[in-house]
Design a protein around this motif. Structure first.
Motif, PDB file in Angstrom:
ATOM      1  N   SER A  19      31.500  29.305  18.681  1.00 52.54           N
ATOM      2  CA  SER A  19      30.417  28.323  18.596  1.00 52.54           C
ATOM      3  C   SER A  19      29.116  29.024  18.201  1.00 52.54           C
ATOM      4  CB  SER A  19      30.231  27.629  19.945  1.00 52.54           C
ATOM      5  OG  SER A  19      29.603  28.517  20.872  1.00 52.54           O
ATOM      6  N   LYS A  20      28.099  28.231  17.940  1.00 44.63           N
ATOM      7  CA  LYS A  20      26.771  28.783  17.729  1.00 44.63           C
ATOM      8  C   LYS A  20      26.190  29.220  19.069  1.00 44.63           C
ATOM      9  CE  LYS A  20      25.866  25.813  13.727  1.00 44.63           C
ATOM     10  NZ  LYS A  20      25.021  24.720  13.166  1.00 44.63           N
ATOM     11  N   ASN A  21      25.120  29.992  19.014  1.00 44.28           N
ATOM     12  CA  ASN A  21      24.466  30.477  20.231  1.00 44.28           C
ATOM     13  C   ASN A  21      23.519  29.396  20.762  1.00 44.28           C
ATOM     14  OD1 ASN A  21      23.406  31.991  22.302  1.00 44.28           O
ATOM     15  ND2 ASN A  21      22.343  33.460  20.990  1.00 44.28           N
ATOM     16  N   VAL A  22      24.140  28.370  21.373  1.00 44.79           N
ATOM     17  CA  VAL A  22      23.413  27.204  21.874  1.00 44.79           C
ATOM     18  C   VAL A  22      23.756  27.017  23.350  1.00 44.79           C
ATOM     19  CG1 VAL A  22      23.064  24.719  21.633  1.00 44.79           C
ATOM     20  CG2 VAL A  22      23.468  26.119  19.609  1.00 44.79           C
ATOM     21  N   PRO A  23      22.783  26.775  24.226  1.00 45.97           N
ATOM     22  CA  PRO A  23      23.075  26.612  25.662  1.00 45.97           C
ATOM     23  C   PRO A  23      24.145  25.560  25.931  1.00 45.97           C
ATOM     24  CG  PRO A  23      20.709  26.782  25.309  1.00 45.97           C
ATOM     25  CD  PRO A  23      21.327  26.691  23.943  1.00 45.97           C
ATOM     26  N   CYS A  24      24.976  25.857  26.942  1.00 47.51           N
ATOM     27  CA  CYS A  24      26.041  24.947  27.395  1.00 47.51           C
ATOM     28  C   CYS A  24      27.009  24.608  26.263  1.00 47.51           C
ATOM     29  CB  CYS A  24      25.464  23.679  28.001  1.00 47.51           C
ATOM     30  SG  CYS A  24      24.596  23.965  29.548  1.00 47.51           S
ATOM     31  N   SER A  25      27.414  25.615  25.512  1.00 52.50           N
ATOM     32  CA  SER A  25      28.419  25.393  24.475  1.00 52.50           C
ATOM     33  C   SER A  25      29.722  24.927  25.102  1.00 52.50           C
ATOM     34  CB  SER A  25      28.654  26.680  23.678  1.00 52.50           C
ATOM     35  OG  SER A  25      27.503  27.034  22.937  1.00 52.50           O
ATOM     36  N   TRP A  26      30.429  24.022  24.406  1.00 55.29           N
ATOM     37  CA  TRP A  26      31.671  23.477  24.960  1.00 55.29           C
ATOM     38  C   TRP A  26      32.701  23.240  23.866  1.00 55.29           C
ATOM     39  CZ3 TRP A  26      32.664  18.968  22.504  1.00 55.29           C
ATOM     40  CH2 TRP A  26      31.587  18.189  22.065  1.00 55.29           C
ATOM     41  N   LYS A  67      43.551  16.454  19.760  1.00 56.70           N
ATOM     42  CA  LYS A  67      42.350  16.546  18.911  1.00 56.70           C
ATOM     43  C   LYS A  67      41.392  17.530  19.573  1.00 56.70           C
ATOM     44  CE  LYS A  67      39.225  15.366  15.809  1.00 56.70           C
ATOM     45  NZ  LYS A  67      38.667  14.013  15.738  1.00 56.70           N
ATOM     46  N   CYS A  68      40.876  18.475  18.782  1.00 59.20           N
ATOM     47  CA  CYS A  68      39.909  19.455  19.277  1.00 59.20           C
ATOM     48  C   CYS A  68      38.518  19.107  18.770  1.00 59.20           C
ATOM     49  CB  CYS A  68      40.283  20.865  18.818  1.00 59.20           C
ATOM     50  SG  CYS A  68      41.887  21.438  19.393  1.00 59.20           S
ATOM     51  N   ASP A  69      37.538  19.371  19.608  1.00 65.10           N
ATOM     52  CA  ASP A  69      36.152  19.169  19.215  1.00 65.10           C
ATOM     53  C   ASP A  69      35.309  20.255  19.877  1.00 65.10           C
ATOM     54  OD1 ASP A  69      33.984  18.079  17.955  1.00 65.10           O
ATOM     55  OD2 ASP A  69      34.118  16.119  18.920  1.00 65.10           O
ATOM     56  N   ALA A  70      34.081  20.413  19.422  1.00 60.14           N
ATOM     57  CA  ALA A  70      33.205  21.459  19.960  1.00 60.14           C
ATOM     58  C   ALA A  70      31.754  21.054  19.803  1.00 60.14           C
ATOM     59  CB  ALA A  70      33.463  22.791  19.251  1.00 60.14           C
ATOM     60  N   SER A  71      30.905  21.654  20.615  1.00 65.34           N
ATOM     61  CA  SER A  71      29.469  21.378  20.540  1.00 65.34           C
ATOM     62  C   SER A  71      28.881  21.881  19.232  1.00 65.34           C
ATOM     63  CB  SER A  71      28.749  22.030  21.725  1.00 65.34           C
ATOM     64  OG  SER A  71      29.032  23.422  21.770  1.00 65.34           O
ATOM     65  N   SER A  72      29.457  22.938  18.678  1.00 65.16           N
ATOM     66  CA  SER A  72      29.004  23.496  17.398  1.00 65.16           C
ATOM     67  C   SER A  72      30.095  24.395  16.846  1.00 65.16           C
ATOM     68  CB  SER A  72      27.697  24.280  17.578  1.00 65.16           C
ATOM     69  OG  SER A  72      27.897  25.388  18.450  1.00 65.16           O
ATOM     70  N   LEU A  73      29.968  24.748  15.597  1.00 66.54           N
ATOM     71  CA  LEU A  73      30.958  25.600  14.938  1.00 66.54           C
ATOM     72  C   LEU A  73      30.240  26.645  14.097  1.00 66.54           C
ATOM     73  CD1 LEU A  73      33.955  26.140  14.302  1.00 66.54           C
ATOM     74  CD2 LEU A  73      33.725  24.544  12.387  1.00 66.54           C
ATOM     75  N   ALA A  74      30.395  27.911  14.485  1.00 65.52           N
ATOM     76  CA  ALA A  74      29.779  29.007  13.729  1.00 65.52           C
ATOM     77  C   ALA A  74      30.814  29.830  12.981  1.00 65.52           C
ATOM     78  CB  ALA A  74      28.992  29.919  14.667  1.00 65.52           C
ATOM     79  N   LEU A  75      32.048  29.822  13.472  1.00 65.00           N
ATOM     80  CA  LEU A  75      33.102  30.658  12.893  1.00 65.00           C
ATOM     81  C   LEU A  75      34.438  29.962  13.061  1.00 65.00           C
ATOM     82  CD1 LEU A  75      33.805  33.513  11.697  1.00 65.00           C
ATOM     83  CD2 LEU A  75      34.218  34.240  14.068  1.00 65.00           C
ATOM     84  N   GLY A  76      35.260  30.011  12.008  1.00 64.12           N
ATOM     85  CA  GLY A  76      36.604  29.483  12.090  1.00 64.12           C
ATOM     86  C   GLY A  76      36.687  27.975  11.934  1.00 64.12           C
ATOM     87  N   ARG A  77      37.794  27.407  12.474  1.00 63.82           N
ATOM     88  CA  ARG A  77      38.068  25.979  12.383  1.00 63.82           C
ATOM     89  C   ARG A  77      38.425  25.453  13.770  1.00 63.82           C
ATOM     90  NH1 ARG A  77      42.989  26.545   8.400  1.00 63.82           N
ATOM     91  NH2 ARG A  77      43.410  28.068  10.046  1.00 63.82           N
ATOM     92  N   MET A  78      38.355  24.142  13.928  1.00 69.04           N
ATOM     93  CA  MET A  78      38.724  23.544  15.208  1.00 69.04           C
ATOM     94  C   MET A  78      40.179  23.840  15.562  1.00 69.04           C
ATOM     95  SD  MET A  78      36.078  22.097  16.510  1.00 69.04           S
ATOM     96  CE  MET A  78      34.448  21.630  15.917  1.00 69.04           C
ATOM     97  N   SER A  79      41.040  23.858  14.566  1.00 68.08           N
ATOM     98  CA  SER A  79      42.463  24.096  14.818  1.00 68.08           C
ATOM     99  C   SER A  79      42.729  25.490  15.362  1.00 68.08           C
ATOM    100  CB  SER A  79      43.274  23.874  13.538  1.00 68.08           C
ATOM    101  OG  SER A  79      42.832  24.735  12.506  1.00 68.08           O
ATOM    102  N   ASP A  80      41.788  26.434  15.178  1.00 75.47           N
ATOM    103  CA  ASP A  80      41.962  27.781  15.724  1.00 75.47           C
ATOM    104  C   ASP A  80      41.979  27.767  17.248  1.00 75.47           C
ATOM    105  OD1 ASP A  80      42.052  28.966  13.208  1.00 75.47           O
ATOM    106  OD2 ASP A  80      39.882  29.231  13.125  1.00 75.47           O
ATOM    107  N   VAL A 100      33.332  24.527  29.322  1.00 75.92           N
ATOM    108  CA  VAL A 100      31.879  24.582  29.145  1.00 75.92           C
ATOM    109  C   VAL A 100      31.393  25.960  29.567  1.00 75.92           C
ATOM    110  CG1 VAL A 100      29.658  23.564  29.737  1.00 75.92           C
ATOM    111  CG2 VAL A 100      31.695  22.118  29.662  1.00 75.92           C
ATOM    112  N   LEU A 101      30.741  26.659  28.652  1.00 76.92           N
ATOM    113  CA  LEU A 101      30.177  27.967  28.971  1.00 76.92           C
ATOM    114  C   LEU A 101      28.878  27.778  29.746  1.00 76.92           C
ATOM    115  CD1 LEU A 101      30.754  31.021  28.302  1.00 76.92           C
ATOM    116  CD2 LEU A 101      29.041  30.768  26.489  1.00 76.92           C
ATOM    117  N   ASN A 115      24.791  35.850  26.010  1.00 75.60           N
ATOM    118  CA  ASN A 115      24.315  34.752  25.178  1.00 75.60           C
ATOM    119  C   ASN A 115      25.184  33.503  25.407  1.00 75.60           C
ATOM    120  OD1 ASN A 115      26.689  35.135  23.682  1.00 75.60           O
ATOM    121  ND2 ASN A 115      25.664  36.397  22.144  1.00 75.60           N
ATOM    122  N   ASN A 116      25.057  32.513  24.525  1.00 71.60           N
ATOM    123  CA  ASN A 116      25.740  31.237  24.711  1.00 71.60           C
ATOM    124  C   ASN A 116      26.822  30.993  23.659  1.00 71.60           C
ATOM    125  OD1 ASN A 116      24.083  30.014  26.986  1.00 71.60           O
ATOM    126  ND2 ASN A 116      22.467  30.449  25.492  1.00 71.60           N
TER     127      ASN A 116
END
Length: 243
Positions: free
Chosen positions: A83-90, A57-70, A168-169, A178-179
């Protein structure tokens, strides 16, 4: 008078190391032969299918482009997660019925998206407490290629199988300062272990199945495997909040 035969002394055994299957990495040509490749192709015996939902199972702090399965898509053209441009994206990768003792991992950067420069690889048994497995600082691996792999040599205390992995970025850790965390084709190499003991090892090559059923701890995978063995999946829903 006959002497009684000596009785065999039982040896006390500590916690047993989980039995597993070694999925190795030798050179750049082996980037397609990782653990997610192994699971998605049912032991390198079938056409590859993205293992998301069935095995990981994939998950992320945010999603700006694509899908989790990518995140785990190994096919060209499907690499468009960002991901979105948010600090500590993961992003996280949670195995549903396995754990992994990782020795190497890889992923690809995404065309026309910022490249990761500074990030951490974490491992966790429960998805709550995370151990640092690898630190990247100003990594230039993607300067001349789209895909790269790195050795993982955790301290002895952390050298154990984990069910969850997280990238974790670091703050402003992309190539554009950027983030935005953009990656694809994530895979791991090392030892694939069971979270719950199955009746048989999955997808083991015909020449290794006897060893596996006999209880051998480690079986090296033959990519030319011709026999498929099924195993039960365990339903699991990882934690995680998106922004």
């Amino acid at each position: 008078m006959a002497q009684p035969e000596p009785r065999e002394r039982k040896q006390h055994r500590g916690p047993q190391r989980p039995r597993g299957i070694g999925v190795g990495y030798g050179n750049e040509a082996d980037l397609r032969n990782g653990i997610l490749s192994y699971l998605g192709s049912r032991g390198f015996t079938m056409h590859w299918v993205n293992p998301v939902s069935n095995y990981v199972k994939c998950d992320a702090s945010s999603l700006a482009l694509g899908r989790m399965s990518d995140l785990t898509d190994l096919k060209p053209g499907g690499q468009n997660f960002a991901s979105k441009n948010v600090p500590c994206s993961w992003v996280t990768f949670s195995f549903l019925s396995h754990t992994v003792r990782v020795s190497k991992y890889k992923f690809a950067c995404v065309p026309r998206q910022p490249m990761p420069r500074s990030w951490h690889l974490h491992g966790s048994k429960d998805g709550q407490t995370w151990i640092i497995l690898k630190i990247h600082s100003k990594d230039s691996s993607f300067d001349d290629k789209l895909e790269a792999a790195w050795d993982v040599s955790p301290p002895l205390s952390a050298d154990q199988p984990y069910r969850h992995f997280r990238i974790v970025l670091m703050d402003n850790g992309s190539s554009e300062g950027n983030n935005v965390l953009a990656l694809a084709s994530f895979d791991l190499y090392g030892e694939l272990c069971y979270q719950h003991e199955p009746s048989v090892f999955p997808f083991v090559a015909a020449d290794a199945v006897v060893l596996a059923l006999a209880g051998v701890e480690r079986v090296e995978i033959n990519p030319q495997a011709s026999r498929v063995l099924a195993f039960p999946a365990v339903l699991y829903c990882p934690h995680g909040q998106r922004q």
